[in-house]
Design a protein around this motif. Structure first.
Motif, mmCIF file in Angstrom:
data_model
loop_
_atom_site.group_PDB
_atom_site.id
_atom_site.type_symbol
_atom_site.label_atom_id
_atom_site.label_comp_id
_atom_site.label_asym_id
_atom_site.label_seq_id
_atom_site.Cartn_x
_atom_site.Cartn_y
_atom_site.Cartn_z
ATOM 1 N N VAL A 145 38.679 39.370 33.090
ATOM 2 C CA VAL A 145 37.228 39.168 33.065
ATOM 3 C C VAL A 145 36.846 37.845 33.702
ATOM 4 O O VAL A 145 35.929 37.763 34.530
ATOM 5 C CB VAL A 145 36.690 39.250 31.617
ATOM 6 N N SER A 146 37.559 36.764 33.344
ATOM 7 C CA SER A 146 37.202 35.444 33.860
ATOM 8 C C SER A 146 37.455 35.338 35.365
ATOM 9 O O SER A 146 36.659 34.739 36.092
ATOM 10 C CB SER A 146 37.977 34.350 33.112
ATOM 11 N N ILE A 147 38.555 35.936 35.846
ATOM 12 C CA ILE A 147 38.828 35.939 37.289
ATOM 13 C C ILE A 147 37.751 36.736 38.027
ATOM 14 O O ILE A 147 37.226 36.297 39.049
ATOM 15 C CB ILE A 147 40.221 36.520 37.586
ATOM 16 N N SER A 148 37.409 37.913 37.496
ATOM 17 C CA SER A 148 36.404 38.770 38.136
ATOM 18 C C SER A 148 35.043 38.090 38.180
ATOM 19 O O SER A 148 34.361 38.096 39.215
ATOM 20 C CB SER A 148 36.298 40.107 37.391
ATOM 21 N N LEU A 149 34.638 37.489 37.056
ATOM 22 C CA LEU A 149 33.342 36.797 37.014
ATOM 23 C C LEU A 149 33.331 35.598 37.960
ATOM 24 O O LEU A 149 32.327 35.331 38.628
ATOM 25 C CB LEU A 149 33.030 36.358 35.583
ATOM 26 N N GLY A 150 34.452 34.881 38.010
ATOM 27 C CA GLY A 150 34.538 33.725 38.906
ATOM 28 C C GLY A 150 34.429 34.120 40.369
ATOM 29 O O GLY A 150 33.712 33.483 41.141
ATOM 30 N N LEU A 151 35.130 35.194 40.743
ATOM 31 C CA LEU A 151 35.059 35.664 42.126
ATOM 32 C C LEU A 151 33.663 36.209 42.455
ATOM 33 O O LEU A 151 33.178 36.050 43.578
ATOM 34 C CB LEU A 151 36.118 36.735 42.368
ATOM 35 N N PHE A 176 38.406 28.001 38.645
ATOM 36 C CA PHE A 176 39.208 28.122 39.854
ATOM 37 C C PHE A 176 38.689 29.253 40.741
ATOM 38 O O PHE A 176 38.527 29.090 41.954
ATOM 39 C CB PHE A 176 40.670 28.391 39.495
ATOM 40 N N ALA A 177 38.436 30.431 40.133
ATOM 41 C CA ALA A 177 38.005 31.594 40.904
ATOM 42 C C ALA A 177 36.637 31.380 41.530
ATOM 43 O O ALA A 177 36.378 31.831 42.655
ATOM 44 C CB ALA A 177 37.982 32.830 40.009
ATOM 45 N N ALA A 178 35.750 30.683 40.814
ATOM 46 C CA ALA A 178 34.392 30.454 41.314
ATOM 47 C C ALA A 178 34.379 29.549 42.539
ATOM 48 O O ALA A 178 33.413 29.537 43.303
ATOM 49 C CB ALA A 178 33.516 29.854 40.218
ATOM 50 N N TYR A 180 41.262 32.899 24.930
ATOM 51 C CA TYR A 180 39.865 33.313 25.093
ATOM 52 C C TYR A 180 38.949 32.210 25.605
ATOM 53 O O TYR A 180 37.894 32.507 26.168
ATOM 54 C CB TYR A 180 39.318 33.843 23.765
ATOM 55 N N PHE A 181 39.326 30.950 25.433
ATOM 56 C CA PHE A 181 38.424 29.872 25.809
ATOM 57 C C PHE A 181 38.993 28.970 26.909
ATOM 58 O O PHE A 181 38.456 28.935 28.017
ATOM 59 C CB PHE A 181 38.044 29.038 24.572
ATOM 60 N N ALA A 182 40.065 28.231 26.604
ATOM 61 C CA ALA A 182 40.564 27.230 27.548
ATOM 62 C C ALA A 182 41.066 27.872 28.846
ATOM 63 O O ALA A 182 40.659 27.477 29.949
ATOM 64 C CB ALA A 182 41.676 26.411 26.898
ATOM 65 N N LEU A 183 41.948 28.866 28.738
ATOM 66 C CA LEU A 183 42.496 29.495 29.940
ATOM 67 C C LEU A 183 41.413 30.256 30.695
ATOM 68 O O LEU A 183 41.392 30.252 31.934
ATOM 69 C CB LEU A 183 43.642 30.434 29.558
ATOM 70 N N SER A 184 40.508 30.878 29.976
ATOM 71 C CA SER A 184 39.413 31.610 30.629
ATOM 72 C C SER A 184 38.510 30.653 31.401
ATOM 73 O O SER A 184 38.068 30.962 32.515
ATOM 74 C CB SER A 184 38.599 32.379 29.588
ATOM 75 N N ALA A 185 38.225 29.488 30.809
ATOM 76 C CA ALA A 185 37.395 28.491 31.494
ATOM 77 C C ALA A 185 38.081 28.002 32.760
ATOM 78 O O ALA A 185 37.453 27.859 33.814
ATOM 79 C CB ALA A 185 37.108 27.318 30.561
ATOM 80 N N MET A 186 39.389 27.756 32.672
ATOM 81 C CA MET A 186 40.142 27.288 33.826
ATOM 82 C C MET A 186 40.159 28.345 34.931
ATOM 83 O O MET A 186 39.916 28.045 36.103
ATOM 84 C CB MET A 186 41.578 26.940 33.425
#
Length: 314
Positions: A172-178, A51-53, A41-47
């Motif tokens: 979620v993290s990939i989508s938000l980053g993109l 990356f995606a952003a 939920y935290f470390a991998l999501s941040a990474m």
């Protein structure tokens, strides 16, 4: 191949360290569960967000890659399903075994490892593989299991799939980053440093958590686990290799990344699904344990083969 083995050895050494910590109870099951939550939920999501952003969807998206990966995976999925049905298993158990055959540990093991092995150029292809696994195959198993139980498709099944995707922090993290990238928003230095520091914990944390969780896995159903391990570590990368090298040729770098991703051991989320539905969790547990252990040897061989373009030993 020896060089590749030595480069991948530190990653598996951290997994082994985590396994020792879990096996000796230095790390309890509760501690492992909380470490896994922190990473997921935290470390991998941040990474993933960072990356995606910094990626542009137009540059990352490759329809040929997705189709080729899906084609190779679908063949192995079909083989595993057919073998399970021929053994007299019901559709629900067959779907779980097929999931073991094609869903690799791309998020926890593959992405952090590949960034260090291949550099940040590997992020785009890996995200496409990860998204395909999460969206297509994770949805498929929910459809097959619930459809087999209810005898039909329903809106409730589609709702379960949609909620599962929306609650998955990797999606979620990939989508938000993109989305951040699409808006061309700069990442402020403090935010970038925050994401870099937090995301930096993803690689060692994920590897250690994988090892510690393996300590609780059983080795029951050895023959079935051996078959599923063969499907995941040999048949899956072989089928994907044929797809990306022959049927729908990709550029050399993308082909290496996709085939290497297919050579990843069985993912832990397959066990979570099996446990949630109460379908064959012990054979999934054994498949994860066996495939992770054997991938120490098979992954370097597959990677060396696809990089050289020659059959193993050729």
């Amino acid at each position: 191949m020896v060089e590749i083995f030595l480069r991948t050895l530190p990653f598996f050494a951290i997994i082994a360290l985590g396994y020792w910590a879990g096996r000796t109870r230095f790390f309890s099951e509760e501690a492992t569960a909380y470490l896994t939550k922190f990473v997921f939920y935290f470390a991998l999501s941040a990474m993933l967000f960072r990356f995606a952003a910094n990626l542009r969807l137009a540059e990352v998206f490759d329809g040929r890659l997705i189709i080729a990966y899906l084609l190779g995976s679908a063949v192995v999925y079909g083989i595993a399903t057919a073998v399970a049905l021929l053994r007299g298993l019901d559709m629900q158990t067959s779907a779980v075994e097929a999931q073991c055959a094609v869903i690799g540990n791309v998020g926890f093991l593959g992405l952090p490892m590949f960034v260090m092995l291949f550099g940040e150029a590997s992020i785009g292809p890996m995200m496409l593989v990860l998204a395909t696994d999460l969206i297509v195959f994770s949805s498929l198993i929910v459809i097959l299991i619930n459809g087999a139980r209810d005898g039909r498709m329903s809106l409730a099944i589609l709702r379960t799939i949609a909620l599962g995707l929306l609650r998955n922090p990797m999606i979620v993290s990939i989508s938000l980053g993109l989305a951040w990238s699409a808006l061309a928003l700069p990442i402020p230095d403090p935010m970038n440093d925050f994401l870099a520091i937090l995301g930096g914990a993803a690689t060692p944390g994920a590897l250690f958590a994988i090892g510690a969780s393996l300590a609780g896995k059983s080795a029951e159903r050895v023959q079935v686990a051996g078959w599923l391990t063969f499907c995941k570590l040999i048949l899956h990368p072989l089928a994907v290799a044929i797809a990306v090298l022959v049927l729908i040729p990709l550029d050399a770098f993308s082909a290496v990344i996709v085939v290497s991703a297919a050579a990843m051991p069985v993912a832990g989320n397959v066990y979570m699904l099996a446990q949630h539905y109460g379908i064959a969790p012990h054979r999934v547990s054994a498949a994860i344990l066996f495939s992770t252990a054997f991938s120490i040897l098979t992954f370097p061989v597959i990677m060396a083969w696809v990089q050289s373009g020659q059959p193993p030993g050729g």
